[in-house]
Design a protein around this motif. Structure first.
Motif, short mmCIF file in Angstrom:
data_model
loop_
_atom_site.label_atom_id
_atom_site.label_comp_id
_atom_site.label_asym_id
_atom_site.label_seq_id
_atom_site.Cartn_x
_atom_site.Cartn_y
_atom_site.Cartn_z
N CYS A 40 4.50 4.81 8.33
CA CYS A 40 3.39 3.75 8.32
C CYS A 40 4.57 1.91 8.34
O CYS A 40 4.39 1.00 8.28
CB CYS A 40 2.89 3.82 7.54
SG CYS A 40 1.14 4.85 7.55
N LEU A 93 -5.67 7.47 2.10
CA LEU A 93 -5.09 8.30 2.92
C LEU A 93 -3.67 9.08 2.03
O LEU A 93 -3.58 10.13 2.78
CB LEU A 93 -4.58 6.79 4.04
CG LEU A 93 -3.91 7.64 5.34
CD1 LEU A 93 -5.36 7.87 5.68
CD2 LEU A 93 -3.18 6.14 5.63
N PHE A 100 -5.36 -5.27 -0.29
CA PHE A 100 -6.49 -4.48 -0.01
C PHE A 100 -5.67 -2.81 0.32
O PHE A 100 -5.61 -2.46 0.30
CB PHE A 100 -6.96 -4.64 1.41
CG PHE A 100 -7.60 -3.72 1.82
CD1 PHE A 100 -8.73 -3.87 1.60
CD2 PHE A 100 -7.91 -3.56 2.98
CE1 PHE A 100 -10.07 -3.01 1.90
CE2 PHE A 100 -8.26 -2.76 3.70
CZ PHE A 100 -9.64 -2.74 3.05
N GLY A 101 -3.75 -3.24 0.18
CA GLY A 101 -3.84 -1.59 0.55
C GLY A 101 -3.51 -0.98 -0.31
O GLY A 101 -3.46 0.43 0.61
N GLY A 159 0.81 -0.85 -0.22
CA GLY A 159 -0.29 -0.17 0.37
C GLY A 159 0.80 1.07 -0.14
O GLY A 159 0.89 2.50 -1.09
N VAL A 163 -6.32 1.47 1.43
CA VAL A 163 -5.98 2.18 2.21
C VAL A 163 -5.50 2.86 2.34
O VAL A 163 -5.27 4.20 2.50
CB VAL A 163 -5.44 0.60 3.56
CG1 VAL A 163 -5.03 1.02 4.47
CG2 VAL A 163 -6.69 -0.14 4.09
N PHE A 164 -4.30 2.70 1.49
CA PHE A 164 -2.92 3.88 1.25
C PHE A 164 -3.32 4.94 0.57
O PHE A 164 -2.08 6.17 0.68
CB PHE A 164 -1.21 3.47 1.38
CG PHE A 164 -1.23 2.36 2.75
CD1 PHE A 164 -0.92 3.07 4.08
CD2 PHE A 164 -1.43 1.20 2.95
CE1 PHE A 164 -0.16 2.85 5.42
CE2 PHE A 164 -0.89 1.06 4.95
CZ PHE A 164 -0.62 1.87 5.44
N SER A 213 1.12 4.40 -2.71
CA SER A 213 0.77 5.08 -2.48
C SER A 213 1.62 6.60 -3.30
O SER A 213 1.41 7.55 -3.28
CB SER A 213 0.52 5.63 -1.45
OG SER A 213 2.05 5.39 -1.01
#
Length: 379
Positions: A306, A286, A278-279, A155, A282-283, A159
């Motif tokens: 993180c 974010l 799935f990361g 993730g 999320v990230f 990003s």
């Protein structure tokens, strides 16, 4: 010469008993005289005999006792027999790994139930076996910790795509220079995977994953301070890509698979892979929120930081396996065997589609959609 028991008790003669109690009494007596617990010596000997990873055993012991102490107030007393048995069971829970990885907890319980363990009664051994079986949370812990490590690693790296437009606009770099760093990271990540896997076999997945999470996270944080495209390619490309292999599939999925029997490995590896994918859900969002709130540099530092959570999560992964006493396969032999297997060739070839090709699209898609006037959250 009179036996120690006769001398200590003051009796004039001794008789050999047919019952097994005699060993326990003598061991207990000698232990009291010498201020040494024979059971502790037995546990240490079993750890040596079955090649138990001492560092891993200490992690299991520490976690088990911390949970026990949290549940039972004042349980830190040295005379707490239940706590002592839990401590010994935690240290011996993985002796079955020297027999087989699959169902190792059952092998551990069998050995603890049936082996000669000086200082322990049969009832004690049965309790140790039950406690070892009770530590079945261990494979689940490996799955959760490994899956979360993959989720964070994949993730945070994905990003980078949302930083392309703000960083190139602010720093005056070309998008090609930025994307080159991400391409380098992806290629080096793939090249380093076999080496990371080999190091995990030798030194343990826990150590390799911790180092990988630490250095790749540091590289991502350092990339926020890159003053030139070359420096960005070094930090975000070379460092993040190379050391990111330590928290990649070869290390983490192998550790997860080894914690489960063969019939369950397909599903648990699927769970681990799904968490990795799935990361990005999320990230990536974010990262966008952090950019909007704090600016791209602070946001990149926060996202990179993180990654350091992987250092903590890695402690739940297996340590170094027992020393292998059979034929040691050389690199050349392993390479020939791999290249002769169609499955290896297919998986390696698929990397350039699922790994490199899709990563290229993912790197440019957010900026492209933003260029077309769409909301950044869609990109």
């Amino acid at each position: 010469m009179k036996p120690a028991s006769t001398t200590s008790s003051g009796s004039k003669r001794s008789k050999v008993s047919a019952a097994a109690l005699r060993h326990g009494v003598l061991y207990d007596l000698l232990g009291r005289v010498e201020h040494r617990d024979m059971r502790e010596a037995t546990v240490a000997e079993f750890m040596r005999r079955y090649h138990v990873d001492a560092a891993q055993a200490e992690r299991v012991r520490s976690l088990s006792l911390s949970i026990y102490d949290a549940i039972i107030p004042g349980a830190e007393r040295e005379d707490d027999a239940d706590r002592l048995m839990l401590e010994w069971a935690a240290r011996l829970a993985e002796i079955g790994l020297s027999i087989a990885h699959a169902q190792y907890h059952k092998h551990s319980a069998y050995v603890l139930s049936n082996a000669d363990m000086p200082g322990f009664s049969r009832a004690d051994q049965q309790l140790l076996a039950l406690l070892a079986l009770g530590l079945l949370w261990r494979p689940l812990l490996v799955l959760l910790a490994g899956g979360l490590t993959l989720m964070i690693a994949f993730g945070t790296r994905q990003s980078y795509s949302v930083f392309l437009k703000p960083m190139t606009s602010d720093l005056g770099w070309s998008r090609e220079a930025f994307a080159l760093a991400l391409g380098l990271a992806q290629l080096l990540w793939g090249v380093a995977q076999p080496f990371a896997g080999a190091m995990a076999v030798r030194y343990g997945a826990a150590r390799v994953a911790a180092i990988g999470a630490l250095i790749s996270g540091a590289g991502m944080v350092a990339s926020a301070f890159a003053s030139s495209p070359g420096m960005f390619q070094l930090t975000a490309g070379v460092i993040v890509g190379t050391f990111g292999a330590g928290v990649g599939f070869a290390t983490i999925l192998a550790a997860i698979a080894q914690s489960y029997p063969p019939e369950k490995r397909t599903i648990v590896m699927g769970v681990g892979t799904s968490l990795a994918s799935f990361g990005q859900f999320v990230f990536v969002p974010l990262g966008q929120e952090f950019i909007a709130a704090y600016g791209w540099q602070t946001a990149l530092i926060m996202i990179g930081s993180c990654s350091f959570a992987g250092v903590i999560l890695a402690t739940a992964l297996p340590g170094a396996p027992p020393a292998f006493t059979g034929h040691q396969q050389s690199w050349a032999e392993a390479t020939r065997e791999a290249l002769a297997h169609p499955g290896f060739l297919l998986v390696s070839g698929a990397y350039f589609v699922c790994g490199f090709h899709v990563a290229f699209i993912g790197a440019h898609l957010p900026a492209y959609l933003s260029d077309q006037g769409l909301d950044p959250r869609i990109g």
